[in-house]
Design a protein around this motif. Structure first.
Motif, short mmCIF file in Angstrom:
data_model
loop_
_atom_site.label_atom_id
_atom_site.label_comp_id
_atom_site.label_asym_id
_atom_site.label_seq_id
_atom_site.Cartn_x
_atom_site.Cartn_y
_atom_site.Cartn_z
N HIS A 70 0.83 -1.19 0.00
CA HIS A 70 0.00 0.00 0.00
C HIS A 70 0.87 1.25 0.00
O HIS A 70 1.84 1.33 0.75
N TYR A 71 0.50 2.21 -0.84
CA TYR A 71 1.23 3.47 -0.94
C TYR A 71 0.23 4.62 -0.85
O TYR A 71 -0.87 4.54 -1.41
N SER A 72 0.59 5.69 -0.17
CA SER A 72 -0.31 6.82 -0.02
C SER A 72 -0.16 7.79 -1.18
O SER A 72 0.92 7.95 -1.75
N VAL A 73 -1.28 8.42 -1.54
CA VAL A 73 -1.29 9.45 -2.56
C VAL A 73 -2.12 10.62 -2.04
O VAL A 73 -2.70 10.54 -0.94
N GLN A 74 -2.24 11.68 -2.79
CA GLN A 74 -2.99 12.85 -2.35
C GLN A 74 -4.49 12.55 -2.29
O GLN A 74 -5.02 11.80 -3.12
N VAL A 75 -5.18 13.14 -1.32
CA VAL A 75 -6.58 12.81 -1.08
C VAL A 75 -7.51 13.30 -2.19
O VAL A 75 -8.60 12.75 -2.34
N HIS A 76 -7.11 14.29 -2.97
CA HIS A 76 -8.00 14.74 -4.04
C HIS A 76 -8.13 13.70 -5.16
O HIS A 76 -8.98 13.84 -6.03
N LEU A 77 -7.32 12.64 -5.10
CA LEU A 77 -7.40 11.57 -6.11
C LEU A 77 -8.32 10.43 -5.70
O LEU A 77 -8.47 9.46 -6.44
N ILE A 78 -8.95 10.52 -4.53
CA ILE A 78 -9.81 9.44 -4.04
C ILE A 78 -10.91 9.14 -5.06
O ILE A 78 -11.58 10.05 -5.56
N GLY A 79 -11.06 7.85 -5.38
CA GLY A 79 -12.06 7.40 -6.34
C GLY A 79 -11.61 7.47 -7.78
O GLY A 79 -12.33 7.00 -8.67
N ARG A 80 -10.46 8.02 -8.06
CA ARG A 80 -9.96 8.13 -9.43
C ARG A 80 -8.87 7.10 -9.68
O ARG A 80 -8.27 6.59 -8.76
N LYS A 81 -8.65 6.82 -10.96
CA LYS A 81 -7.57 5.91 -11.33
C LYS A 81 -6.27 6.71 -11.44
O LYS A 81 -6.25 7.80 -12.01
N ALA A 82 -5.22 6.17 -10.90
CA ALA A 82 -3.90 6.77 -11.00
C ALA A 82 -3.05 5.91 -11.93
O ALA A 82 -3.28 4.72 -12.06
N ARG A 83 -2.08 6.53 -12.56
CA ARG A 83 -1.14 5.80 -13.42
C ARG A 83 0.12 5.61 -12.61
O ARG A 83 0.70 6.58 -12.11
N VAL A 84 0.57 4.37 -12.48
CA VAL A 84 1.70 4.04 -11.61
C VAL A 84 2.76 3.31 -12.42
O VAL A 84 2.47 2.34 -13.12
N PHE A 85 4.00 3.81 -12.32
CA PHE A 85 5.15 3.11 -12.90
C PHE A 85 5.93 2.49 -11.77
O PHE A 85 6.42 3.18 -10.88
N LEU A 86 6.04 1.18 -11.81
CA LEU A 86 6.78 0.43 -10.79
C LEU A 86 8.15 0.09 -11.37
O LEU A 86 8.26 -0.66 -12.34
N HIS A 87 9.19 0.67 -10.80
CA HIS A 87 10.56 0.42 -11.21
C HIS A 87 11.21 -0.54 -10.22
O HIS A 87 10.58 -0.97 -9.26
N ALA A 88 12.46 -0.85 -10.41
CA ALA A 88 13.16 -1.81 -9.55
C ALA A 88 13.25 -1.32 -8.11
O ALA A 88 13.11 -2.11 -7.17
N SER A 89 13.47 -0.03 -7.89
CA SER A 89 13.66 0.47 -6.54
C SER A 89 12.73 1.60 -6.15
O SER A 89 12.85 2.16 -5.07
N GLU A 90 11.81 1.98 -7.05
CA GLU A 90 10.91 3.09 -6.74
C GLU A 90 9.56 2.91 -7.42
O GLU A 90 9.42 2.10 -8.33
N LEU A 91 8.59 3.69 -6.95
CA LEU A 91 7.26 3.69 -7.50
C LEU A 91 6.88 5.15 -7.74
O LEU A 91 7.02 5.98 -6.84
N VAL A 92 6.45 5.48 -8.96
CA VAL A 92 6.10 6.85 -9.30
C VAL A 92 4.62 6.88 -9.69
O VAL A 92 4.18 6.08 -10.52
N VAL A 93 3.85 7.80 -9.09
CA VAL A 93 2.41 7.91 -9.33
C VAL A 93 2.15 9.19 -10.12
O VAL A 93 2.64 10.25 -9.76
N TYR A 94 1.34 9.06 -11.18
CA TYR A 94 0.99 10.19 -12.03
C TYR A 94 -0.52 10.40 -12.04
O TYR A 94 -1.28 9.44 -12.02
N ASP A 95 -0.93 11.65 -12.09
CA ASP A 95 -2.31 12.03 -12.34
C ASP A 95 -2.29 12.76 -13.67
O ASP A 95 -1.89 13.92 -13.75
#
Length: 115
Positions: A70-95
């Motif tokens: 589980h990873y936290s994101v900003q609350v204004h994204l609740i209920g929306r789909k986020a785009r997530v890139f999972l790399h070897a050592s990090e996770l990046v979330v895009y809106d």
């Protein structure tokens, strides 16, 4: 490397090493090489994402679940789909195109055997 009609047609090995494809006799006058030079150069300049793409929905607590972590994101994204890139050592979330969160990758949640 020069690929002329004969083995010795482009000079010695040292001369062939110094020649560029434009100056070396080639089949079709080197047109095939010139046609491919621009597209290949354009591809090599572009940056590539070397991660895995996910599209999880942000839950009511402002979290996403990716591979049992589980990873936290900003609350204004609740209920929306986020785009997530999972790399070897990090996770990046895009809106959309904007990066909204970055996390160091966590190991998967431990599974208890009920003992």
């Amino acid at each position: 490397m020069c690929l002329g009609p004969g083995v010795g047609s482009c000079g010695t090995a040292a001369q062939r090493h110094r020649r560029t494809p434009d100056r070396c006799p080639a089949p079709h006058g080197g047109r095939v090489l010139r046609l491919w030079t621009a597209p290949v150069a354009a591809v090599t300049r572009d940056a590539f994402e070397a991660g895995q793409l996910f599209s999880p929905t942000v839950d009511r607590y402002g979290q996403i679940t990716v591979r049992q972590s589980h990873y936290s994101v900003q609350v204004h994204l609740i209920g929306r789909k986020a785009r997530v890139f999972l790399h070897a050592s990090e996770l990046v979330v895009y809106d959309g195109r904007a990066e909204v969160a970055w996390h160091e990758r966590l190991p998967p949640a431990a599974v208890s055997c009920g003992s």
